[in-house]
Design a protein around this motif. Structure first.
Motif, mmCIF file in Angstrom:
data_model
loop_
_atom_site.group_PDB
_atom_site.id
_atom_site.type_symbol
_atom_site.label_atom_id
_atom_site.label_comp_id
_atom_site.label_asym_id
_atom_site.label_seq_id
_atom_site.Cartn_x
_atom_site.Cartn_y
_atom_site.Cartn_z
ATOM 1 N N LEU A 17 0.838 -1.203 0.000
ATOM 2 C CA LEU A 17 0.000 0.000 0.000
ATOM 3 C C LEU A 17 0.873 1.254 0.000
ATOM 4 O O LEU A 17 0.645 2.191 -0.781
ATOM 5 N N ILE A 21 1.044 4.078 -2.790
ATOM 6 C CA ILE A 21 0.756 5.474 -2.433
ATOM 7 C C ILE A 21 1.957 6.345 -2.810
ATOM 8 O O ILE A 21 1.816 7.425 -3.372
ATOM 9 N N THR A 68 -6.160 -0.989 0.188
ATOM 10 C CA THR A 68 -6.661 -0.368 1.421
ATOM 11 C C THR A 68 -7.732 -1.251 2.043
ATOM 12 O O THR A 68 -7.730 -1.498 3.252
ATOM 13 N N THR A 71 -6.080 -4.270 3.494
ATOM 14 C CA THR A 71 -5.349 -3.906 4.715
ATOM 15 C C THR A 71 -6.304 -3.719 5.885
ATOM 16 O O THR A 71 -6.042 -4.195 7.001
ATOM 17 N N MET A 72 -7.419 -3.044 5.620
ATOM 18 C CA MET A 72 -8.399 -2.814 6.685
ATOM 19 C C MET A 72 -8.971 -4.139 7.195
ATOM 20 O O MET A 72 -9.180 -4.313 8.392
ATOM 21 N N GLN A 75 -6.335 -5.828 9.205
ATOM 22 C CA GLN A 75 -6.177 -5.095 10.465
ATOM 23 C C GLN A 75 -7.314 -5.431 11.418
ATOM 24 O O GLN A 75 -7.116 -5.577 12.625
ATOM 25 N N LEU A 118 -15.876 0.334 6.725
ATOM 26 C CA LEU A 118 -14.485 0.576 6.309
ATOM 27 C C LEU A 118 -13.683 1.331 7.356
ATOM 28 O O LEU A 118 -12.503 1.091 7.539
ATOM 29 N N SER A 119 -14.352 2.263 8.014
ATOM 30 C CA SER A 119 -13.606 3.109 8.947
ATOM 31 C C SER A 119 -13.508 2.495 10.341
ATOM 32 O O SER A 119 -12.970 3.107 11.244
ATOM 33 N N ASP A 120 -14.064 1.295 10.535
ATOM 34 C CA ASP A 120 -14.062 0.669 11.853
ATOM 35 C C ASP A 120 -13.445 -0.716 11.792
ATOM 36 O O ASP A 120 -13.922 -1.570 11.067
ATOM 37 N N VAL A 121 -12.398 -0.912 12.548
ATOM 38 C CA VAL A 121 -11.873 -2.276 12.639
ATOM 39 C C VAL A 121 -12.303 -2.896 13.965
ATOM 40 O O VAL A 121 -12.023 -4.036 14.250
ATOM 41 N N LEU A 270 -17.250 5.140 5.118
ATOM 42 C CA LEU A 270 -15.842 5.538 5.018
ATOM 43 C C LEU A 270 -15.530 6.656 6.017
ATOM 44 O O LEU A 270 -14.411 6.800 6.473
ATOM 45 N N ILE A 271 -16.539 7.465 6.324
ATOM 46 C CA ILE A 271 -16.323 8.625 7.186
ATOM 47 C C ILE A 271 -16.991 8.444 8.548
ATOM 48 O O ILE A 271 -16.406 8.725 9.588
ATOM 49 N N ARG A 279 -23.976 6.569 18.593
ATOM 50 C CA ARG A 279 -24.153 7.815 19.353
ATOM 51 C C ARG A 279 -25.391 8.559 18.850
ATOM 52 O O ARG A 279 -26.194 9.063 19.630
ATOM 53 N N LEU A 304 -19.200 13.655 0.373
ATOM 54 C CA LEU A 304 -17.764 13.632 0.648
ATOM 55 C C LEU A 304 -17.178 12.260 0.335
ATOM 56 O O LEU A 304 -16.106 12.144 -0.277
ATOM 57 N N ILE A 308 -14.405 11.356 -2.355
ATOM 58 C CA ILE A 308 -13.131 10.703 -2.015
ATOM 59 C C ILE A 308 -12.861 9.551 -2.976
ATOM 60 O O ILE A 308 -11.763 9.404 -3.513
ATOM 61 N N HIS B 62 -11.869 12.313 10.674
ATOM 62 C CA HIS B 62 -12.010 11.545 11.909
ATOM 63 C C HIS B 62 -11.325 12.321 13.030
ATOM 64 O O HIS B 62 -10.128 12.592 12.952
ATOM 65 N N LEU B 91 -2.653 2.721 11.216
ATOM 66 C CA LEU B 91 -3.357 2.625 9.935
ATOM 67 C C LEU B 91 -3.990 3.975 9.572
ATOM 68 O O LEU B 91 -3.961 4.383 8.413
ATOM 69 N N LEU B 99 -9.061 7.294 6.285
ATOM 70 C CA LEU B 99 -9.924 6.146 6.583
ATOM 71 C C LEU B 99 -10.249 6.044 8.069
ATOM 72 O O LEU B 99 -11.327 5.623 8.434
#
Lengths: 552, 114
Positions: A17, A21, A68, A71-72, A75, A118-121, A270-271, A279, A304, A308, B62, B91, B99
């Motif tokens: 990655l 990049i 990506t 990788t996510m 991860q 995607l934004s949460d592992v 993603l965001i 919440r 957004l 992206i 974020h 990451l 991300l």
């Protein structure tokens, strides 16, 4: 072992990655082809350039996005495998405010899973605990079968005899008791205990997705016993886009039950993290503790996220277009810039190349440089398509074109036209389309095969002998033995070559061969000795011509 | 106990080392703290919300932000200690916060600090 493998894969994935990049950033910094290649752009092959542009502008961003995601995902697995050592926490150790999280142990398997964003592992339990920890730290009774403490709420491990007392004790002290709806008897005991012994305002029910309404019906029965009517409430048990939580039930200041759906916003993952979605869904419950939750600007976030993702592709597509235009312009500019060179080279090239091949013309046609050679009718078989296609003949022709010009040609054609009585039969032409990179290889080949003896030897192998070279004169033998090149011709009776004719013939051969400096150089270096024997059919020699290397 | 003191200490951390945290009580900014710094705030004698919010968060997708409800009734010494820690998320860092957040802010509250 499993975690070790995942970590190795993760390292490889991250390395790749970063590599991609880095490549992307570098290509963005370098900008257009013109800036990258400068003057060397002229030497870039058109399709090579287009291929490079595609790789840089389309393939690179695609690879970055794919890597990506991989990788996510890795991860996420790595994170979930990273459990803590089994906790030795006791109920007396808990000081200050806290939240008690109660659930059926069998549900731990579901809540340990990633929330698929995607934004949460993090796992679902971790996300819920993160949200609840805005109020106070979260504790849960650990499953005695746990080998390690799972990620999420801090675990208290208690004996089977003591768990009911512990739950009751902690429930009374906790700021909030969270009950994730389950199906085991132990869980329903906890529900009954909570509804009977603690303030209802402190209770928060987490309703997971379910195919049936069985659990909800049991809960409504327990609530009805406490004079809470759930029948007018809309409680969702449907499957949501992320995680397994479907809705929440809690009680307001008046002790009336309220429900709130878990809202999983589409195309914002993603965001917007899973925790932030929770919440937002628990905004009313959080308000009780003074926590202000702003509703996410979903449209804005969605736009957004699209931007992206589209960024890579839009920018990539624009770059691709720009690069192809640059290449086209460069190609045309190159041709225009060297038009004069082409004319000059055309005038200076030797007209008679070898073996009867005549230099016809060199001209520019759009982006192609066309070079036309002609050859006599009797060589038609010799220059059959297979033969023309070989590197040898192509390289032998290409060597007449100056390197300075070859390096600047983008597309290149060689036409071998069929020559009949001073007329060029274009219908018989054979076009060799040569790219600059192949051209370079051919030149190298030509240089390494510049030996006259080798060239002649290969020519003789391809010649169909006997070959009538002119009326009454037939070539019956042509061979290379050592340094000697011997041609034997038969003459018709009545024909005779005198000394004057022999001298004329000698001068003509020397002149022909001397047109190429490389040939002369090779003849002298290799000491090539030419012998031409003219004899009658009965073997009587009429004339013999010898040409020594010194005579060139 | 009429007033309670909140002692906020920011643990030294690599992530976000250049940016200060804004300390807010019930949404009202009380000051900022840099890496390794601490500050004291007088708290009202009722439940309130402490928020630590990294300066420059508005620029990122974020956020490095954490809030927690403070319950003064649990404090017997008059001092509540809050340790702000910023854990690295490699990451998030590698993807320039696109991300994931580049780190995670955690708050450790001690209701009976001396």
């Amino acid at each position: 072992m499993k975690r070790f493998i995942i970590r190795i894969l993760l390292c490889i994935s991250v390395f790749l990655l970063l590599l991609f990049i880095g490549g992307f950033v570098q290509s963005m910094l370098n900008g257009e082809f013109e800036q990258m290649y400068g003057a060397a752009l002229d030497e870039l092959e058109y399709y090579e350039g287009i291929g490079y542009a595609f790789g840089k502008n389309i393939m690179l961003p695609t690879m970055i996005i794919t890597l990506t995601i991989i990788t996510m995902w890795l991860q996420s697995i790595n994170h979930r495998l990273g459990s803590k050592k089994k906790s030795t926490l006791k109920k007396e150790d808990i000081q200050g405010p806290f939240i008690l999280y109660l659930r059926s142990f069998i549900d731990d398997a579901n809540t340990r899973k990633s929330t698929n964003t995607l934004s949460d592992v993090t796992s679902e339990e971790e996300a819920l605990v993160e949200v609840l920890s805005d109020i106070a730290p979260v504790y849960a009774i650990g499953n005695p079968k746990d080998k390690k403490s799972p990620l999420g709420a801090s675990r208290l491990y208690v004996s089977d005899d003591d768990w009911k007392n512990t739950v009751e004790y902690l429930s009374q002290r906790a700021q909030v008791v969270v009950l994730r709806l389950g199906s085991t008897d132990s869980f329903w005991w906890e529900v009954k205990m909570a509804l009977g012994k603690i303030d209802k305002q402190k209770i928060l029910f987490v309703i997971p997705e379910s195919d049936s309404l069985d659990s909800i019906l049991v809960l409504s029965r327990y609530l009805l016993e406490q004079n809470v009517d759930m029948s007018k409430m809309k409680t969702s048990v449907s499957k949501k886009r992320f995680g397994s939580i479907s809705s929440f039930i809690y009680f307001d200041e008046n002790g009336e039950a309220r429900s709130s759906d878990f809202v999983a916003y589409r195309f914002t993952s993603l965001i917007l993290s899973y925790a932030n979605m929770l919440r937002s869904s628990l905004a009313d419950f959080r308000k009780r503790f003074g926590l202000v939750t702003k509703a996410p600007k979903v449209r804005k976030l969605r736009c957004l996220q699209i931007l992206i993702i589209a960024y890579f592709f839009i920018i990539g597509a624009m770059q691709m277009f720009s690069d192809s235009v640059t290449l086209n312009i460069a190609s045309k500019n190159t041709i225009e810039a060297f038009r004069d060179d082409v004319v000059r080279v055309n005038e200076s090239l030797p007209k008679n190349i070898a073996m009867g091949i005549v230099w016809q013309s060199m001209y520019l046609d759009n982006e192609y440089l066309n070079i036309v050679y002609c050859y006599p009718e009797e060589y038609f078989e010799l220059f059959s398509q297979d033969y023309c296609d070989s590197d040898e003949i192509a390289s032998s022709l290409i060597k007449y074109i100056p390197e300075s010009l070859v390096n600047k040609i983008i597309k290149f054609n060689i036409t071998l036209a069929y020559h009949i009585q001073n007329e060029i039969d274009v219908s018989q032409e054979y076009v060799v389309n040569i790219s600059p990179s192949r051209l370079k290889k051919l030149r190298e080949y030509a240089e390494s095969h510049s030996s006259v003896l080798d060239v002649l030897r290969s020519q003789f192998e391809l010649m169909e002998i006997p070959l009538e070279v002119e009326e009454g004169v037939t070539l019956i033998s042509a061979e290379v033995i050592g340094n000697n090149v011997t041609y034997i011709y038969t003459l018709d009776r009545g024909m005779c070559i005198d000394e004057e004719g022999l001298l004329e013939l000698k001068n003509s051969i020397i002149e022909d061969l001397s047109s190429d400096k490389n040939i002369v150089k090779s003849i002298k270096e290799e000491g090539v000795h030419f012998v031409y024997v003219y004899q009658y059919e009965d073997g009587e020699v009429n004339a013999r011509l010898e040409i020594l290397p010194e005579e060139f | 106990m009429e007033t309670i003191t909140l002692r906020v200490y920011r643990k030294k951390a690599f992530t976000g080392m250049a940016m200060p945290y804004a300390i807010k009580i019930d949404g009202v900014k009380k000051g900022t703290i840099k890496n390794g710094e601490s500050m004291e705030i007088e708290l009202p004698n009722h439940n309130c919300v402490l928020m630590v919010d990294m300066v420059g968060n508005s620029m990122t997708l974020h956020k490095l932000r954490k809030e927690v409800v403070l319950f003064p009734e649990y404090c017997s010494t008059g001092v509540i200690e809050c340790e702000v820690d910023t854990k690295n998320n490699w990451l998030g860092g590698l993807t320039f916060g696109l991300l994931q957040a580049v780190g995670k802010t955690t708050l450790n509250i001690n209701y009976n600090a001396k």
